[in-house]
Design an enzyme around this catalytic site. Structure first.
Site, PDB file in Angstrom:
ATOM      1  N   CYS A   2       0.933  -1.240  -0.057  1.00 52.29           N
ATOM      2  CA  CYS A   2       0.033  -0.028   0.104  1.00 52.29           C
ATOM      3  C   CYS A   2       0.960   1.379   0.128  1.00 52.29           C
ATOM      4  O   CYS A   2       1.654   1.462   0.808  1.00 52.29           O
ATOM      5  CB  CYS A   2      -0.916  -0.277   1.236  1.00 52.29           C
ATOM      6  SG  CYS A   2      -1.802   1.461   1.351  1.00 52.29           S
TER       7      CYS A   2
ATOM      8  N   CYS B  29       0.242   3.457   3.241  1.00 50.40           N
ATOM      9  CA  CYS B  29       0.654   2.954   4.411  1.00 50.40           C
ATOM     10  C   CYS B  29       2.201   2.736   4.769  1.00 50.40           C
ATOM     11  O   CYS B  29       2.864   2.552   5.514  1.00 50.40           O
ATOM     12  CB  CYS B  29       0.161   1.343   4.639  1.00 50.40           C
ATOM     13  SG  CYS B  29      -1.422   1.258   4.886  1.00 50.40           S
TER      14      CYS B  29
ATOM     15  N   ASP C 237      -1.943  15.656  -3.762  1.00 47.44           N
ATOM     16  CA  ASP C 237      -2.012  14.560  -4.614  1.00 47.44           C
ATOM     17  C   ASP C 237      -0.690  14.494  -5.605  1.00 47.44           C
ATOM     18  O   ASP C 237      -0.201  15.446  -6.032  1.00 47.44           O
ATOM     19  CB  ASP C 237      -3.027  14.692  -5.521  1.00 47.44           C
ATOM     20  CG  ASP C 237      -3.649  13.180  -6.464  1.00 47.44           C
ATOM     21  OD1 ASP C 237      -2.363  12.990  -7.266  1.00 47.44           O
ATOM     22  OD2 ASP C 237      -4.379  12.534  -6.470  1.00 47.44           O
TER      23      ASP C 237
ATOM     24  N   GLY D 147     -13.005   2.598 -11.205  1.00 51.29           N
ATOM     25  CA  GLY D 147     -11.760   3.590 -11.456  1.00 51.29           C
ATOM     26  C   GLY D 147     -10.711   3.333 -10.402  1.00 51.29           C
ATOM     27  O   GLY D 147      -9.784   3.779 -10.367  1.00 51.29           O
TER      28      GLY D 147
ATOM     29  N   THR E  54      -7.939   2.240  -8.422  1.00 47.72           N
ATOM     30  CA  THR E  54      -6.356   1.671  -8.430  1.00 47.72           C
ATOM     31  C   THR E  54      -5.770   1.567  -7.423  1.00 47.72           C
ATOM     32  O   THR E  54      -4.871   0.662  -7.316  1.00 47.72           O
ATOM     33  CB  THR E  54      -5.760   2.314  -9.867  1.00 47.72           C
ATOM     34  OG1 THR E  54      -5.532   3.600  -9.270  1.00 47.72           O
ATOM     35  CG2 THR E  54      -6.414   2.279 -11.030  1.00 47.72           C
TER      36      THR E  54
ATOM     37  N   HIS F  43      -9.561   6.588  -0.214  1.00 54.73           N
ATOM     38  CA  HIS F  43      -9.146   7.973  -0.330  1.00 54.73           C
ATOM     39  C   HIS F  43     -10.200   8.788  -1.135  1.00 54.73           C
ATOM     40  O   HIS F  43     -10.702   8.483  -1.970  1.00 54.73           O
ATOM     41  CB  HIS F  43      -7.607   8.359  -0.997  1.00 54.73           C
ATOM     42  CG  HIS F  43      -7.480   7.824  -2.188  1.00 54.73           C
ATOM     43  ND1 HIS F  43      -7.397   6.327  -2.477  1.00 54.73           N
ATOM     44  CD2 HIS F  43      -7.216   8.309  -3.309  1.00 54.73           C
ATOM     45  CE1 HIS F  43      -7.436   6.170  -3.833  1.00 54.73           C
ATOM     46  NE2 HIS F  43      -7.296   7.499  -4.428  1.00 54.73           N
TER      47      HIS F  43
ATOM     48  N   HIS G 165     -10.898  12.653  -2.987  1.00 59.92           N
ATOM     49  CA  HIS G 165     -10.218  13.382  -3.647  1.00 59.92           C
ATOM     50  C   HIS G 165     -11.148  14.723  -3.542  1.00 59.92           C
ATOM     51  O   HIS G 165     -12.283  15.018  -3.567  1.00 59.92           O
ATOM     52  CB  HIS G 165     -10.393  13.265  -5.331  1.00 59.92           C
ATOM     53  CG  HIS G 165      -9.537  12.039  -5.852  1.00 59.92           C
ATOM     54  ND1 HIS G 165      -8.520  12.017  -6.323  1.00 59.92           N
ATOM     55  CD2 HIS G 165     -10.013  10.773  -5.693  1.00 59.92           C
ATOM     56  CE1 HIS G 165      -7.887  11.075  -6.452  1.00 59.92           C
ATOM     57  NE2 HIS G 165      -8.934  10.058  -6.107  1.00 59.92           N
TER      58      HIS G 165
END
Length: 124
Positions: free
Chosen positions: A5, A8, A27, A89, A91, A96, A98
């Site tokens: 991850c 993480c 981001d 979508g 991935t 999380h 946005h």
């Protein structure tokens, strides 16, 4: 998978904001200037698996993130989005949110906003 991850295991994440349950980063591949991600500290893959405490922490950080972006970049609007599942979508399978600041003129016609995830359905 916890071992792979990116949220993480990346000790170089620059945390912009945080609370007991979640944190905020800019981001690495922003859609617009100031694009933020709100991420739970606990590894959980899907928004619908989050606890109520985590969800409340997301809301707190969305508000604080908006305040930060308003001061720093003065956007004209915002999109808020969560990808839940591969078909949507997703991935990175650590949930999380946005927070995407929007600026006048950043696209020709923003009408329909998040409906644009299916381009031919954006305009109605």
């Amino acid at each position: 998978m916890l071992n792979s991850c990116i949220f993480c295991n990346d000790d170089k994440l620059e945390v912009a904001l945080e609370n007991d349950y979640s944190f905020v980063i800019f981001d690495k591949y922003p859609v617009t200037k100031g694009h933020l991600l709100i991420i739970p500290k606990r590894h959980v893959s899907d928004f619908f698996e989050c606890t109520m405490e985590e969800r409340e922490s997301f809301n707190q950080l969305l508000e604080q993130g908006k305040e930060l972006l308003d001061l720093k970049f003065n956007p004209s609007g915002y999109n808020i989005g969560i990808n839940c599942g591969e078909a949507a979508g997703q991935t990175v399978f650590h949930v999380h949110i946005h927070l995407i600041p929007r600026y006048r003129g950043d696209m020709d016609n923003p009408r329909g906003g998040v409906r644009g995830v299916i381009p031919h359905k954006q305009k109605y």
